[in-house]
Design a protein around this motif. Structure first.
Motif, mmCIF file in Angstrom:
data_model
loop_
_atom_site.group_PDB
_atom_site.id
_atom_site.type_symbol
_atom_site.label_atom_id
_atom_site.label_comp_id
_atom_site.label_asym_id
_atom_site.label_seq_id
_atom_site.Cartn_x
_atom_site.Cartn_y
_atom_site.Cartn_z
ATOM 1 N N THR A 134 0.985 -1.222 -0.099
ATOM 2 C CA THR A 134 -0.465 -0.486 -0.380
ATOM 3 C C THR A 134 1.357 1.009 -0.240
ATOM 4 O O THR A 134 2.052 1.223 0.690
ATOM 5 N N GLY B 19 -0.648 4.169 -4.466
ATOM 6 C CA GLY B 19 -1.773 3.942 -5.573
ATOM 7 C C GLY B 19 -2.636 3.253 -4.543
ATOM 8 O O GLY B 19 -2.419 2.765 -3.668
ATOM 9 N N ASP B 20 -3.294 2.525 -5.542
ATOM 10 C CA ASP B 20 -3.886 1.678 -5.389
ATOM 11 C C ASP B 20 -3.344 0.372 -3.920
ATOM 12 O O ASP B 20 -2.621 0.159 -4.329
ATOM 13 N N PRO B 21 -4.069 -0.090 -3.699
ATOM 14 C CA PRO B 21 -3.818 -1.045 -2.660
ATOM 15 C C PRO B 21 -2.932 -2.258 -4.187
ATOM 16 O O PRO B 21 -3.965 -2.695 -4.082
ATOM 17 N N VAL B 22 -2.024 -3.159 -3.838
ATOM 18 C CA VAL B 22 -2.346 -4.406 -4.181
ATOM 19 C C VAL B 22 -1.536 -5.052 -2.940
ATOM 20 O O VAL B 22 -0.538 -5.539 -2.301
ATOM 21 N N ARG C 46 4.501 -0.735 -11.327
ATOM 22 C CA ARG C 46 4.049 0.339 -10.686
ATOM 23 C C ARG C 46 4.165 1.276 -10.270
ATOM 24 O O ARG C 46 4.419 2.390 -9.498
ATOM 25 N N ARG D 49 -16.376 -5.692 -4.499
ATOM 26 C CA ARG D 49 -14.301 -4.884 -5.248
ATOM 27 C C ARG D 49 -15.299 -3.815 -4.017
ATOM 28 O O ARG D 49 -14.906 -3.230 -3.210
ATOM 29 N N ALA E 131 -13.715 -2.383 -0.250
ATOM 30 C CA ALA E 131 -13.610 -1.271 -0.181
ATOM 31 C C ALA E 131 -14.036 -0.330 0.674
ATOM 32 O O ALA E 131 -13.686 0.173 1.467
ATOM 33 N N ALA F 188 -10.766 0.464 2.470
ATOM 34 C CA ALA F 188 -10.252 0.677 1.407
ATOM 35 C C ALA F 188 -8.766 -0.065 1.298
ATOM 36 O O ALA F 188 -7.986 0.245 0.182
ATOM 37 N N ASN F 189 -8.173 -0.154 2.554
ATOM 38 C CA ASN F 189 -6.735 -0.269 2.339
ATOM 39 C C ASN F 189 -6.288 -2.083 2.251
ATOM 40 O O ASN F 189 -5.499 -3.284 1.903
ATOM 41 N N PRO G 122 -6.316 -5.407 -0.746
ATOM 42 C CA PRO G 122 -6.909 -5.696 -1.897
ATOM 43 C C PRO G 122 -7.781 -7.049 -2.197
ATOM 44 O O PRO G 122 -7.317 -7.696 -1.051
#
Lengths: 920, 105
Positions: free
Chosen positions: A203, A206-209, A268, A762, A766, A770-771, A773
């Motif tokens: 995290t 950008g978006d958490p992956v 990333r 999803r 979220a 939201a953290n 993935p």
């Protein structure tokens, strides 16, 4: 000539233009290529059939005319008389160096072959199919099995696998102190390092992956000889231990030292070199980026190491080797042998260390603890070796069968060439020269077959890549390179000798005077008949073996489709959403997250049930431990090994796993977190055979270092989890809260198209956090499909080669019988003149064919019996010597053979006795 | 061998190619589409006829070709000797066809 645009077919056409002499090509080549490309484009617009029709004509065109043009050129160089002498005596018998005479022989062979385009095309296509199949499969064998691994001195690398022989465990991980002991005591090893992997949320940027993290002891990558392309590699200090009970991302922990994979760096971080030194958030804890690994670097370990693939980033494991408990096993040890040491010597040394370790530990000694040394490369390919060896065997058979066919064609053709050969012999051509000339003809055929074969293989490899089941290491590197071409040439040379020798010897040993006097009949001697029959018997035998292999695969595939896996894959969606430890420090926190998510998901329309459970069947993760009855407290040998799964309420319902007795977990079980478990039918049967398991207690070892008592509340059907092909280990299911709420795989049972729910899932995730993935979204059906992949792959290929072999063998049988009918026309005429019935003639010829195929089938069965054991590991629910398959395939073969015999036999019955006798 | 060339009778395909040139075709692909012969047949014939001076050829301007985005083409014209050979072959063919009853007088 510039390479024209217009795709593969134009490229091939330009290549084939090389059949023309160079001056011609320079003059017209470019224009012809252009015209071809325009024609191809136009034909393509009129549909695929028209296109293929166009290609087949247009591509053959330069071969035929180009070679004719070359011959034309060659003729022009000589005087007319010279040319006649040449065509009679064979080229260059009087003058010229060795090389020139070979080329002359080859030209002569080419001319002879072009004069018989029908024969030549059939022979070249037959050989081309055989060589193409060999080239394609060899390119896979070479890349997967033969090429050295992409590490420094890869032959020195070894895997160390823990074994618990009394419990049938063969790939047990090691604990840090055990690894340390082997490292210190095994002096045949230069290095011994460990690796494991896990999934963690990345995290911050950008978006958490969710990424796959490869956690290694600091010396691991250096041992392989791989350096980062950016920044620095791991050093000893990067592995300075955290707390003894280190959990990734725990607050206050030292930062994880990270090396990015090239792919993650590109995707990333946009290949930004300034990432080095940057701090990122990993699973809620800090991580520091030290560098970037080279493009294409991957850790090639056997599937049994259960590493996530691909690894997105590498973390230096912070392990306290001195204070870690010995029953906390998670490391996969990989070592490097000292110069000159062998794995056998190391095994002996390791055995002594293992004995010492087992003596210190009751569990180890009673479980039959040992450490097995395997060379990394052979270990890596051990799972796929069987299928590749079987496939390679299959294509070698196909090539042999193709050779047999061409050999027979040549034998038959040789009988038509008696006079030519006789004239040449009469004019002083020695027997050796004749043999050489005929072998060169075979060589030219084989070479043309090799060219066709390489083209076929280039297409075939694409098909292979599309079919491959995903378990072939390094398969993406497969292609046609120089070693593969060298193999193709070798195969062509061997093929030429195999199919050329017998006809050459045969054709050159004949009675000159007879041949000059008679037509056609001279070759009907006993010897050549035996040869032809022998070739056919061999051919039938080989194709029968292949077809039995294919039959066994078909049966396996049917069995596999019939398997009840213990869950209902259709309509089942799986994904990963794991609560990070930093944000959810306690087991209760993590379980609450899962309860919350399950409740949210179950409100979605279309979702019937949602339940977390780890590991999910067929997803590749394995987790196992001991289980045993009370007796095991005093006699640890009574312990068995079972898969442990950690599940939430709703898991069985979502999976569609039937409850056989008792009940499954409920939320109420969470509240009192009693030591209750669900077991599968295999555990129940092994501990309490014939009795009810409900309410009984037994021993496991899951949360404490010592065996602990648990009580059975339910029995469910067995889930096939490691592979669909076999039962696999018995399983014990723990309530997630009891074991700490680890893992985050989910099973969601839906009443609609499962993938249509992903956006809503999803969104719900979220909304909850939201953290976290959402990762690894897959249909359960795709795991099932993947698990069937290796069987399907082997089935498709062995089946295709088997059918090809059957076709070739029946063509061969047909050809030989047609020839026999032609040879025996007069005999048949006489028989009919003396009143033989047509049915009798039919019986005569079909009988002849069936006798040949019968002998071939008998021989094939004898060959197949020992050979199919190679396929043992590929088969599911069927024995390599399955009598039904052997019998069934033999019957099919008899039917096909009868059909192949019937056509020429029918022709024989139409013989007009009067005409036949007059001919005589 | 120059003498033998003039006397050599044209093959049927050669006749077709020369006839199409006489009819105004200039490029190999035009000959191909008019005669229905393949490129592998047409181009060797063109080359052979050129060697026998029945046909002459020259390259088209490379710039023109590149402007149209294709390789420059070689265009062919039938020579006087070619016209003679074609005429003789045509008469021969017609005579044969007549003799065979393929053409009614």
């Amino acid at each position: 000539m510039a390479r024209p645009g217009g795709g593969f077919s134009t490229w091939v056409y330009a290549l084939l233009l090389r059949c023309y002499p160079k001056p011609f090509r320079e003059r017209h080549g470019e224009e012809m290529t252009h015209v071809f490309a325009e024609g191809a484009a136009a034909a393509r617009e009129s549909g695929p059939i028209r296109w293929l029709w166009y290609l087949s004509g247009a591509l053959w065109d330069p071969v035929r005319n180009g070679l004719a043009e070359r011959i034309e050129d060659a003729k022009k160089d000589r005087s007319a008389g010279d040319a006649i002498m040449r065509s009679v005596r064979g080229p260059n018998e009087r003058r010229g160096g060795r090389m020139e005479s070979w080329i002359g022989d080859a030209k002569y062979a080419l001319r002879t072959l072009l004069r018989n385009p029908g024969f030549t095309v059939v022979a070249v296509v037959t050989i081309g199919l055989g060589i193409g199949a060999n080239t394609a499969i060899f390119s896979v064998v070479k890349t997967v099995l033969l090429d050295p691994l992409p590490y420094d001195d890869p032959d020195e690398l070894v895997m160390l696998w823990g074994e618990m022989r009394n419990r049938g465990v063969t790939h047990f991980p090691s604990s840090p102190p055990d690894l340390r002991d082997y490292r210190e005591q095994a002096d045949l090893l230069q290095d011994l390092e460990g690796v494991f992997s896990f999934q963690i949320a990345l995290t911050g940027d950008g978006d958490p992956v969710q990424v796959n993290a490869g956690s290694v002891t600091p010396g691991f990558l250096a041992m392989l000889g791989v350096e980062p392309i950016l920044g620095r590699g791991f050093v000893e200090e990067d592995g300075t231990p955290n707390d003894p009970n280190f959990l990734p991302g725990q607050p206050g922990a030292l930062p994880g030292m990270v090396l990015l994979s090239h792919a993650l760096w590109q995707q990333r971080y946009g290949s930004d070199p300034s990432v080095v030194g940057r701090t990122v958030e990993l699973g809620g804890g800090p991580g520091e980026i030290l560098g970037v690994m080279p493009r294409g670097f991957e850790l090639l370990l056997p599937a049994a190491a259960a590493l996530h693939d691909p690894i997105d980033l590498w973390i230096a494991a912070r392990i306290d080797f001195d204070n870690s408990p010995r029953n906390n096993v998670f490391l996969r040890p990989v070592g490097r042998l000292r110069d000159g040491a062998t794995s056998g010597q190391l095994q002996a040394q390791v055995d002594r260390i293992s004995t010492d370790l087992a003596a210190l530990d009751q569990v180890k000694s009673t479980a039959g603890y040992a450490m097995r040394v395997e060379e990394l490369k052979s270990d890596l390919t051990s799972d796929v070796r069987a299928v590749l060896v079987a496939l390679f065997g299959a294509v070698v058979f196909v090539l042999l069968i193709a050779c047999a066919n061409v050999s027979n064609l040549l034998l038959v053709r040789a009988s038509g060439r008696d006079r030519e050969l006789a004239v040449r012999a009469a004019m002083g051509g020695s027997r050796g020269r004749l043999i050489r000339q005929m072998l060169i003809e075979s060589g030219v055929l084989a070479l043309a077959g090799a060219v066709l074969g390489v083209l076929l293989a280039a297409g075939g490899i694409r098909v292979l890549l599309a079919l491959q089941p995903g378990d072939l290491p390094r398969i993406e590197g497969v292609g046609i390179d120089l070693p593969v071409l060298a193999f193709t040439l070798l195969a062509a040379a061997v093929a030429a000798l195999v199919f050329g020798t017998i006809p050459a010897l045969q054709a050159s040993s004949f009675e000159l005077a007879d041949a000059l006097k008679e037509r056609g009949q001279a070759r009907g001697g006993r010897g050549s008949k035996l040869l032809r029959n022998g070739v056919i018997i061999g051919e039938v035998a080989l194709s029968l073996v292949l077809l039995i292999g294919a039959g066994l695969m078909v049966r396996s595939f049917v069995e596999l489709n019939r398997v009840e896996p213990g869950y209902e894959p259709a309509g089942l969606l799986t994904f990963n959403a794991a609560p990070p430890f930093a944000a959810y420090p306690t087991a209760q926190d993590r379980v609450n997250f899962k309860i919350g998510l399950a409740q949210r998901l179950e409100t979605l329309p279309g979702v019937e049930r949602a339940g977390a459970g780890f590991p999910l069947p067929l997803a590749g993760d394995l987790f196992n431990g001991r289980y045993g009855p009370e007796e095991a407290l005093t006699n640890p040998e009574a312990f068995g090994q079972a898969a442990y799964r950690f599940i939430m309420p709703g898991y069985f319902e979502a999976m569609g796993t039937r409850v056989l007795a008792g009940r499954t977990f409920t939320l109420a079980d969470v509240a009192d977190s009693a030591a209750v478990v669900v077991v599968d039918e295999l555990v129940a049967e092994s501990l309490w055979p014939g009795e009810s398991a409900i309410g009984n207690r037994f021993l496991v070892r899951v949360v404490s270092p010592e065996p602990e008592w648990v009580e059975v509340i339910g029995v469910v059907e067995h889930q096939r989890a490691e592979t669909l092909a076999s039962d696999g280990m018995e399983a014990v299911y723990f309530h997630d809260v009891y074991t700490g709420g680890f893992g985050g795989s989910w099973a969601v049972r839906t009443g609609v198209d499962p993938l249509s729910l992903v956006p809503q899932i999803r969104a719900e995730l979220a909304a909850l956090d939201a953290n976290v993935p959402l990762a690894d979204v897959r249909l359960m059906e795709s795991y099932v499909d993947q698990s069937m992949g290796p069987t399907r792959f082997a089935l498709t290929l062995i089946g295709a080669f088997g059918l090809l072999a059957l076709t070739l063998a029946s063509i061969g049988l047909y050809g030989v019988l047609s020839y026999v009918v032609r040879q025996r026309t007069s005999e048949i005429g006489v028989r009919m003149a003396f009143g033989a019935a047509r049915s009798g003639i039919l019986k005569l010829i079909v009988g002849h064919g069936l006798l040949l195929s019968g002998a071939g089938i008998a021989l094939g069965l004898l060959i197949a019996l020992p050979l199919t054991s190679v396929m043992d590991t590929l088969l599911v629910g069927v024995q390599p010597t399955d009598s039904l398959t052997f019998l069934g395939i033999s019957v099919i073969f008899v039917l096909v053979a009868a059909l192949a015999c019937y056509v020429p036999a029918r022709r024989a019955t139409l013989v007009d006795p009067v005409a036949a006798l007059r001919e005589e | 061998m120059g003498d033998t060339r003039e006397q050599r009778t044209l093959s049927y395909n050669e006749l077709l190619v020369l006839q199409s040139l006489a009819e105004g075709c200039r490029y190999g692909f035009e000959v191909m589409s008019l005669t229905g012969l393949s490129g592998g047949t047409v181009y060797p014939i063109l080359r052979r006829c050129e060697a026998q001076r029945l046909v002459s050829s020259s390259m088209e301007d490379a710039d023109d070709a590149h402007a149209e985005g294709r390789p420059p083409r070689r265009f062919h014209t039938i020579t006087a000797a070619g016209q003679r050979a074609l005429g003789a072959a045509r008469e021969d063919l017609i005579a044969r066809h007549r003799a065979l009853g393929l053409i009614r007088p």
